[in-house]
Design an enzyme around this catalytic site. Sequence first.
Site, mmCIF file in Angstrom:
data_model
loop_
_atom_site.group_PDB
_atom_site.id
_atom_site.type_symbol
_atom_site.label_atom_id
_atom_site.label_comp_id
_atom_site.label_asym_id
_atom_site.label_seq_id
_atom_site.Cartn_x
_atom_site.Cartn_y
_atom_site.Cartn_z
ATOM 1 N N HIS A 174 0.472 -8.120 4.792
ATOM 2 C CA HIS A 174 0.204 -9.549 4.607
ATOM 3 C C HIS A 174 1.224 -10.118 3.625
ATOM 4 O O HIS A 174 1.209 -9.773 2.445
ATOM 5 C CB HIS A 174 -1.223 -9.743 4.066
ATOM 6 C CG HIS A 174 -2.267 -9.345 5.068
ATOM 7 N ND1 HIS A 174 -3.427 -8.698 4.727
ATOM 8 C CD2 HIS A 174 -2.304 -9.509 6.419
ATOM 9 C CE1 HIS A 174 -4.135 -8.477 5.827
ATOM 10 N NE2 HIS A 174 -3.468 -8.964 6.865
ATOM 11 N N GLU A 209 0.625 -11.325 0.010
ATOM 12 C CA GLU A 209 0.094 -10.390 -0.977
ATOM 13 C C GLU A 209 1.223 -9.667 -1.701
ATOM 14 O O GLU A 209 1.396 -8.446 -1.617
ATOM 15 C CB GLU A 209 -0.864 -9.406 -0.278
ATOM 16 C CG GLU A 209 -2.086 -10.135 0.267
ATOM 17 C CD GLU A 209 -2.931 -9.327 1.235
ATOM 18 O OE1 GLU A 209 -3.901 -9.897 1.756
ATOM 19 O OE2 GLU A 209 -2.629 -8.155 1.480
ATOM 20 N N HIS A 266 -2.903 -3.735 -0.450
ATOM 21 C CA HIS A 266 -3.145 -5.160 -0.192
ATOM 22 C C HIS A 266 -3.397 -5.921 -1.489
ATOM 23 O O HIS A 266 -3.489 -5.326 -2.565
ATOM 24 C CB HIS A 266 -4.394 -5.332 0.691
ATOM 25 C CG HIS A 266 -4.172 -5.013 2.139
ATOM 26 N ND1 HIS A 266 -4.143 -5.968 3.108
ATOM 27 C CD2 HIS A 266 -3.956 -3.823 2.756
ATOM 28 C CE1 HIS A 266 -3.931 -5.393 4.278
ATOM 29 N NE2 HIS A 266 -3.807 -4.089 4.100
ATOM 30 N N GLU A 325 -7.001 -2.766 -2.665
ATOM 31 C CA GLU A 325 -6.960 -4.202 -2.915
ATOM 32 C C GLU A 325 -6.677 -4.450 -4.386
ATOM 33 O O GLU A 325 -7.390 -3.967 -5.253
ATOM 34 C CB GLU A 325 -8.317 -4.835 -2.561
ATOM 35 C CG GLU A 325 -8.723 -4.684 -1.101
ATOM 36 C CD GLU A 325 -8.092 -5.722 -0.197
ATOM 37 O OE1 GLU A 325 -7.278 -6.533 -0.698
ATOM 38 O OE2 GLU A 325 -8.402 -5.721 1.012
HETATM 39 ZN ZN LIG Z 1 -4.272 -8.027 2.941
#
Ligand SMILES: [Zn+2]
Length: 1042
Positions: free
Chosen positions: A697, A700, A794, A879
């Site tokens: 992504h 990010e 992420h 994350e």
């Molecule tokens: Zn992500």
Amino acid sequence: MLHGLKHLHNSGDVESTLNTLNVLDELLSAGTDRRIHYMISKGGSEALLTALVNNARTFSPNYNILLPLLHLLAKVGHRDRRIGMKAEEAGAVLVTLNLLKHNIRHARRVAACLWVIQVFSSSVSTANLIGENYGLDKKAKNDAHSNDLSFLSIFHCPFISLTEANVWSIVSKGYISGLLKLYEDWHSKDTHHVAIAIRHALLCCLHNATQTTAGRQALISQGGIQLLYQTTQTCLLSKSLECLVESTVQLMRKCLPKTPLPLTSDKSAYTFPLPGRPHAVPDSSVDNDAEEDEDNQEANSTDYDDDLETDLNKLCLRPDLDRPKELLQQYSRLCPELSHDFQTVLLTPSIHPSIHPSIFYPQTSLSPATSSSSSRGTPRRSQATEEGYHRTTIDRLLERHGACIPHHVPKLYRAAAAKTKSIPGFSILAFPDFWGHLPPPGHEPMAPRKPNTQRQKVFEDVQRFLNTDDIINLLVFDLENSSVQCRSDSLRFFSKFECGNLRKAIQVRRCEYDLILNADVNCSQHTQWFYFEVSNMVAGIPYRFNVINCEKSNSQFNYGMQPVLYSVREALDGRPRWVRTGTEICYYRNYFCPAQGRRKTTFYTLSFTITFKHNEDVCYLAYHYPYTYSALKAHLKVLQKSVDPAKVFFQQQILCGTLAGNSCPLVTITACPASKGWKDLHQLRNRPCIVLTSRVHPGESNASWVMKGTLEFLCSSDLVAQSLREAFVFKIIPMLNPDGVINGTNRCDVNSEDLNRQWCKPDPVLSPTIYHTKGFLYYLNSIGRTPLVFCDYHGHSRKKNVFLYGCSIKETLWQSGSAIDTVGLKEDPGYRTIPKTLDRIAPAFSFNSCNYLVEKSRSATARVVVWREMGVLRSYTMESTYNGCDQGIYKGLQIGTRELQEMGVKFCHSLLSVTKDTKLLYSRRLINHIDLDHNILDHKSHNCFEDDEPPCVEEIEYFTDFPTVKYTDLDSDVNSNMASPDEEEEINEGHSPAKCQQDCINDSIMKGNLFPPHIRQASIDGFSEKRNTCNGVSIANGQITS
Ligand SMILES: [Zn+2]
């Protein structure tokens, strides 16, 4: 609990029913929402509704049972999205309305019935049913223009969700102008603030009447915004009027006319022709429906736990290969360590250009956007002369001011960037990426939020609508039109560089700018990431920036997070760094809508104020610390040079080319064998693989900084790193979405797809990086080298800390309340070892935020597919917060690149906990801070659907304010209503129904029982307090007399 529910269905015995209700209530009060949701999933709502209908339909209803039943129903129904439908089916709506009618003089019973009715009316059709049966017309008969107390009968309005049909009847009867007039009268006459409750009730009615477009238009055409704005300004100083201010602010926000974004098209300014499709794909997200009221949509999101995968076959079975087996052999080239003979020292990276023969890099000329502040303001020269000019200027500047930044070489960056292919053909480098960034010394605390920040912003937004003459409204930057001229005293913007994202800037007031972000390539959504240059500022003046087309429904910007700023002047003064900056930060739903189509889409404003330190500086502002594709390329080159090739096997290869013609690098890191002997080579070739990926992504960027930490650590001479290299072969794909990153998208690749939803069946042409990563993993599988650990890095925009998502069959089934017996299921609890270890050793990491649930909606993500299809037990998504931590030693601090990189290091450390190789542990003292405890399995799991934030102090959404009541408010009201005894005695037999109603309401003003929860405490307290001090003031007949 299930037993109790069955019992409710069948029981006719008062005592045992009461017992059951008590037990259920205790069970539900003690637990979390999860218990209630579990009960709902097991038919709890239906059981309660049936019990209600059975008990209420008897000849003389027993209120000892009905009252607790209603209370429980209010609590449970509030969390059941389908309660309205279920209530209709069970016939409970009319039953409850009847109960209400028959008990109009029992405050507690009325309150309980009204809560339940409110809960039922969450469904449109149920609300209509209530509207029809509760006689809106009866209220409409009252002349709203008179100051007669009869208007109080519309007190019920807050409880009834007014649907379009209901509101139409109100609007067409001139109610809104009447309500506004009444509100104005009460506002001007109630100088002693003794009737706050009434004023507030009027606002509640206005809130309900403006649930639809017609209602809002009526309010605007009656001058409602002006009236509300002016009355509110006089209320600001008195604390007791707080509830009125809050309510009017929400009302104004809601009613401001929807304004389309000033764009000719919502589609991205960047389009990319996809292979096989001559034109850009039509954006599936655009719907051309006529405008509908978003507020009349029934909640269509799925139920709480419905998303959990409970199909044991899907959880356990490995699907077939998604491609012919013969295609896997091509990936053998990505395991050079297996075929390398280590007779000669590896000196040059063997890149396989044959893999992507079509990669062609045009000669782009690149020069920094800014070399010094003086270079700005002049028209851009022709590329050739500009390059020559900047080369020398920049080189001189580098000699004089260049900072020594580890692993960063500006000239290497420039060389890497020259090969980077972008859709618009960037020819300018952003200064920070070129010059480099050193984290500031010390930590940056989260920004405190001043009270009423949002309120002040809303007032200014309303002023735009009221005093249009004061608004400059001047376009000062347009990505698609470089000829836009700006005034000499306005800020200048620029974003046409790698990772840049700013589509338009509009000067609204002298020091206030609206910023519009560019949608992802080939698409008209996903705006959130921004990165742009700003110059021509005056030092010491606060400038307000409003990013007006953000899409996420909440943001850490409401919880202490600040955007980042890089000042060229500061960098040249020896402080080359991104710093957290900005005051008056808030994130709230605004009144903008897309320029075309997607009328239901709502936008949010991120607003912040920046006071620049230097005159005529050139600064860069970004959502988060930028990390470009060129930075990765340059960085890998530096790492390559930094390792000792006799000890460290470091090889960079191309996994594949991307759609836009860039290359996706894959890095192999391991230790060279101790000797060239057979035994050592054998050990090397049997080292387990660890596969790490990142930045699928593009928005990010935090993920890239964590990956930078990992890469640097694994190449370092640190003893733990050395042990890890000897134990494992690392296969790292540090940027799965290079094209997205380069072109400044937030979520997608240039094919407008979220690449992390393509893992089930990735398209070899449209999602090459995913297709080949998966192919490579299949290949490892096929040669018996299934990775021991897989982790995809992420960033998480709505939570604090760093945490892992993993996969567990047992926990998923257990959490979903599935009937499948999990006792016989064998599952290796080893997936918890790494998170457990990280919790001990990584300061930013929070074990409590981790979960191991397999959701259907995530079934096509890297983590789930690698776990299910490759059988990798330890398959994770890591994350990292954009904001900071709320636990550990970083509590209250924003995260910086130092902490992100540290996280990447700690992740490596935690890998020591999964090796069984005792030889690795020879230097136990190195790692004795890591507790290698494999014996950890508890059922403490957390739900990833939950936001970890408490509700924001100020409402981000204006529709949620009224008439919805927060869980906690409703719960505490229900609880207090339950605690007091039921007054059996009837009051004043023989009144007319209307009079009864008034009495009841007058009565309840004193008790506070009947008020909508949001009016209750403050205003009632204020009211009774004032009554004591203002002797002789009464509000009889709606008139204030003294
Ligand atoms: Zn992500």
